[in-house]
Design a protein around this motif. Structure first.
Motif, PDB file in Angstrom:
ATOM      1  N   PRO A   1       0.975  -0.868   0.153  1.00 51.74           N
ATOM      2  CA  PRO A   1      -0.186   0.068  -0.295  1.00 51.74           C
ATOM      3  C   PRO A   1       0.751   1.320  -0.114  1.00 51.74           C
ATOM      4  N   THR A   2       2.021   1.332   0.148  1.00 53.35           N
ATOM      5  CA  THR A   2       3.373   2.640   0.683  1.00 53.35           C
ATOM      6  C   THR A   2       3.227   2.438  -1.274  1.00 53.35           C
ATOM      7  N   LEU A   3       3.582   1.695  -1.272  1.00 49.26           N
ATOM      8  CA  LEU A   3       3.795   2.100  -2.872  1.00 49.26           C
ATOM      9  C   LEU A   3       2.982   2.742  -3.345  1.00 49.26           C
ATOM     10  N   PHE A   4       1.785   2.023  -3.583  1.00 51.15           N
ATOM     11  CA  PHE A   4       0.204   2.955  -4.543  1.00 51.15           C
ATOM     12  C   PHE A   4       0.200   4.110  -3.670  1.00 51.15           C
TER      13      PHE A   4
ATOM     14  N   ILE B   1       0.459  10.107  -5.125  1.00 47.48           N
ATOM     15  CA  ILE B   1       1.069  11.242  -5.073  1.00 47.48           C
ATOM     16  C   ILE B   1       1.610  11.720  -6.022  1.00 47.48           C
ATOM     17  N   CYS B   2       2.375  10.819  -6.356  1.00 44.88           N
ATOM     18  CA  CYS B   2       3.527  11.564  -7.709  1.00 44.88           C
ATOM     19  C   CYS B   2       2.499  11.885  -8.803  1.00 44.88           C
ATOM     20  N   ALA B   3       1.347  11.197  -9.106  1.00 41.64           N
ATOM     21  CA  ALA B   3       0.622  11.568 -10.382  1.00 41.64           C
ATOM     22  C   ALA B   3      -0.445  12.571  -9.922  1.00 41.64           C
ATOM     23  N   VAL B   4      -0.590  12.901  -8.805  1.00 47.32           N
ATOM     24  CA  VAL B   4      -0.914  14.274  -8.405  1.00 47.32           C
ATOM     25  C   VAL B   4      -0.624  15.372  -9.172  1.00 47.32           C
ATOM     26  N   ILE B   5       0.471  15.340  -7.596  1.00 48.50           N
ATOM     27  CA  ILE B   5       1.202  16.246  -8.269  1.00 48.50           C
ATOM     28  C   ILE B   5       1.864  16.297  -9.545  1.00 48.50           C
TER      29      ILE B   5
END
Length: 49
Positions: free
Chosen positions: A2-5, A10-14
């Motif tokens: 779940p940490t990877l997801f 977060i990277c996709a949102v940024i």
């Protein structure tokens, strides 16, 4: 796992927000044109010999 997801989310949102900001800048900001004059001293163009 779940940490990877969460990290990828977060990277996709940024990345999406950066992309959205770039699209908004291209759409709403209109650059203004103006004439530019740069004076160059003659000593720099024709150095004394």
């Amino acid at each position: 796992m779940p940490t990877l997801f969460r990290f990828l989310f977060i990277c996709a949102v940024i990345a999406g927000s950066i992309y959205g900001i770039m699209v908004a800048l291209v759409t709403f900001v209109e650059p203004s044109e103006r004439e530019v004059t740069i004076r160059i001293p003659s000593e720099r163009v024709n150095p004394p010999q």
